[in-house]
Enzyme design. Structure first.
Site, PDB file in Angstrom:
ATOM      1  N   TYR A 237      37.120  50.534  53.408  1.00 48.68           N
ATOM      2  CA  TYR A 237      37.002  51.500  52.317  1.00 48.68           C
ATOM      3  C   TYR A 237      37.842  51.133  51.094  1.00 48.68           C
ATOM      4  O   TYR A 237      37.827  51.846  50.085  1.00 48.68           O
ATOM      5  CB  TYR A 237      37.368  52.921  52.785  1.00 48.68           C
ATOM      6  CG  TYR A 237      38.725  53.057  53.422  1.00 48.68           C
ATOM      7  CD1 TYR A 237      39.881  53.070  52.657  1.00 48.68           C
ATOM      8  CD2 TYR A 237      38.843  53.186  54.796  1.00 48.68           C
ATOM      9  CE1 TYR A 237      41.125  53.190  53.237  1.00 48.68           C
ATOM     10  CE2 TYR A 237      40.081  53.302  55.393  1.00 48.68           C
ATOM     11  CZ  TYR A 237      41.228  53.305  54.613  1.00 48.68           C
ATOM     12  OH  TYR A 237      42.462  53.418  55.195  1.00 48.68           O
ATOM     13  N   SER A 244      37.314  44.327  43.696  1.00 47.65           N
ATOM     14  CA  SER A 244      37.055  45.746  43.443  1.00 47.65           C
ATOM     15  C   SER A 244      36.169  45.945  42.219  1.00 47.65           C
ATOM     16  O   SER A 244      36.404  45.346  41.159  1.00 47.65           O
ATOM     17  CB  SER A 244      38.369  46.497  43.228  1.00 47.65           C
ATOM     18  OG  SER A 244      38.121  47.822  42.805  1.00 47.65           O
ATOM     19  N   HIS A 246      36.214  48.501  40.490  1.00 51.22           N
ATOM     20  CA  HIS A 246      37.008  49.223  39.491  1.00 51.22           C
ATOM     21  C   HIS A 246      37.594  48.270  38.453  1.00 51.22           C
ATOM     22  O   HIS A 246      37.828  48.667  37.307  1.00 51.22           O
ATOM     23  CB  HIS A 246      38.107  50.028  40.170  1.00 51.22           C
ATOM     24  CG  HIS A 246      37.598  51.235  40.899  1.00 51.22           C
ATOM     25  ND1 HIS A 246      37.259  52.402  40.251  1.00 51.22           N
ATOM     26  CD2 HIS A 246      37.349  51.447  42.213  1.00 51.22           C
ATOM     27  CE1 HIS A 246      36.844  53.293  41.136  1.00 51.22           C
ATOM     28  NE2 HIS A 246      36.877  52.731  42.335  1.00 51.22           N
ATOM     29  N   ASP A 253      35.266  56.788  40.402  1.00 56.07           N
ATOM     30  CA  ASP A 253      35.323  57.707  41.535  1.00 56.07           C
ATOM     31  C   ASP A 253      35.353  59.122  40.973  1.00 56.07           C
ATOM     32  O   ASP A 253      36.220  59.458  40.153  1.00 56.07           O
ATOM     33  CB  ASP A 253      36.565  57.459  42.382  1.00 56.07           C
ATOM     34  CG  ASP A 253      36.504  56.144  43.141  1.00 56.07           C
ATOM     35  OD1 ASP A 253      35.391  55.604  43.297  1.00 56.07           O
ATOM     36  OD2 ASP A 253      37.564  55.653  43.578  1.00 56.07           O
ATOM     37  N   GLU A 296      30.389  56.091  50.384  1.00 52.37           N
ATOM     38  CA  GLU A 296      31.272  56.678  49.381  1.00 52.37           C
ATOM     39  C   GLU A 296      30.427  57.458  48.369  1.00 52.37           C
ATOM     40  O   GLU A 296      30.018  56.912  47.340  1.00 52.37           O
ATOM     41  CB  GLU A 296      32.098  55.595  48.673  1.00 52.37           C
ATOM     42  CG  GLU A 296      33.081  54.895  49.578  1.00 52.37           C
ATOM     43  CD  GLU A 296      34.046  53.992  48.818  1.00 52.37           C
ATOM     44  OE1 GLU A 296      33.894  53.864  47.585  1.00 52.37           O
ATOM     45  OE2 GLU A 296      34.949  53.423  49.455  1.00 52.37           O
ATOM     46  N   HIS A 299      31.620  57.336  44.610  1.00 46.82           N
ATOM     47  CA  HIS A 299      31.787  56.078  43.868  1.00 46.82           C
ATOM     48  C   HIS A 299      30.479  55.726  43.153  1.00 46.82           C
ATOM     49  O   HIS A 299      29.483  55.383  43.784  1.00 46.82           O
ATOM     50  CB  HIS A 299      32.176  54.961  44.832  1.00 46.82           C
ATOM     51  CG  HIS A 299      32.423  53.630  44.164  1.00 46.82           C
ATOM     52  ND1 HIS A 299      33.647  53.010  44.155  1.00 46.82           N
ATOM     53  CD2 HIS A 299      31.594  52.793  43.493  1.00 46.82           C
ATOM     54  CE1 HIS A 299      33.566  51.858  43.511  1.00 46.82           C
ATOM     55  NE2 HIS A 299      32.315  51.703  43.097  1.00 46.82           N
TER      56      HIS A 299
END
Length: 325
Positions: A237, A244, A246, A253, A296, A299
């Site tokens: 996770y 990533s 991100h 998120d 998720e 996300h």
């Protein structure tokens, strides 16, 4: 009016291009392009290789144009499919120009294919379907999708530019493909603007739990989860530094990082509507064996409205959609 005038003036020339035929069985035998507007209002078939030249416009208005098996049909100019017109692809179509679906359809039959390096514009009343293949040869931005695409989309091979991997101009980062340590400097402005618009129009008080994370921040984040839950759990996770989404500035998120967020009214709305604003649920349910991460529902990943719709309608995760699964 101008198009119809050109068509009438060129009628004699067009007669040599399209053979005389009955409404249910006509054949096209052509080998040269015409600097004109060609209008298809009745069923016709292309049985020899043919090109819509760079200065040509072909309009399928209520008619059906069939590209026969083994035939190569190239669109270097413009093809307009409107008023319930249909392009039936049994052979091979090469689009380097512009195809506009304005109330029309493209049906790619099994064994048929479309190679797209030009522009394919699909309005909300149009569709591209069938059991054949739509090959995106350069960029998914070449498809402007407001309608429906159910034909199988084949993505180009991954390419690396400055240490970053792209597939059809979609930036890809996952457990296999990483980013340089120096990549990224904040949340993408288009993604942020789209999120704000989505939040306002949703009626929910959506918050950004996590947006952009630098390589260094992701390094400390991953270490935190490893220290808390152990490496084997954390890697399902949380991404290693450089892996990533991100860090791309394209991932957000939303509101909660608990799985039961999917059961909330806001979570359900996000899953059903985020594609309209250019986002996808990046790690869907039951796709862990492909994405490498648990479900998720919070996300989201920004792709732009057209590409997000293509991915959403395919019901595939991003790796599957890009042919990497």
């Amino acid at each position: 009016m101008a198009k119809r005038f050109v068509f009438i003036a060129a009628a004699a020339l067009l007669a040599s291009m399209f053979s005389s035929c009955a409404a249910d069985s006509s054949q096209t035998s052509a080998s040269a392009s015409l600097s004109s507007v060609t209008e298809i209002t009745t069923p016709k078939k292309v049985v020899k290789d043919y090109t819509v030249g760079e200065k040509e416009i072909m309009c399928i208005n209520g008619g059906r144009l069939t590209i026969e098996d083994g035939v190569e049909f190239a669109v270097a100019g413009e093809l307009e499919i409107s008023e319930n017109g249909i392009l039936c692809v049994c052979g091979d179509v090469d689009i380097t120009g512009n195809v506009k679906l304005q109330g029309g359809r493209i049906v790619v039959m099994e064994g048929g294919s479309i190679d797209l390096s030009g522009k394919l514009e699909i309005d909300e009343n149009s569709s591209v379907g069938g059991d054949g293949v739509l090959n995106v040869t350069e960029s998914f931005d070449d498809i402007v999708c407001g309608g429906s695409v159910t034909a199988r989309i084949c993505a180009p091979q991954p390419v690396e530019r400055d240490g970053v991997t792209y597939v059809g101009d979609i930036l890809l980062v996952n457990k296999k493909y990483d980013l340089p340590e120096s990549y990224g400097n904040g949340i993408n402005s288009d993604a942020y603007s789209a999120f704000l618009r989505m939040k306002e129009e949703s009626g929910f008080d959506m918050t950004i739990v996590s947006g952009y994370r630098s390589y260094e921040k992701q390094e400390s984040t991953f270490k935190y989860w490893c220290d808390r839950d152990g490496y084997e759990a954390a890697v399902m996770y949380s991404a290693k530094a450089g892996h990533s989404e991100h860090q791309t500035g394209l991932a957000i998120d939303v509101t909660s990082i608990e799985t039961d967020y999917a059961e909330t009214e806001e979570g359900r709305w996000l899953a059903e509507n985020c594609y309209k604003y250019g986002f996808i649920i990046r790690y869907p349910e039951n796709k862990t064996d492909i994405t490498g991460y648990v479900y998720e529902p919070w996300h989201i990943r920004y792709l732009g409205e057209s590409t997000a719709k293509l991915v959403h309608d395919s019901r595939l995760c991003l790796e599957e959609f890009l042919g990497l699964a």
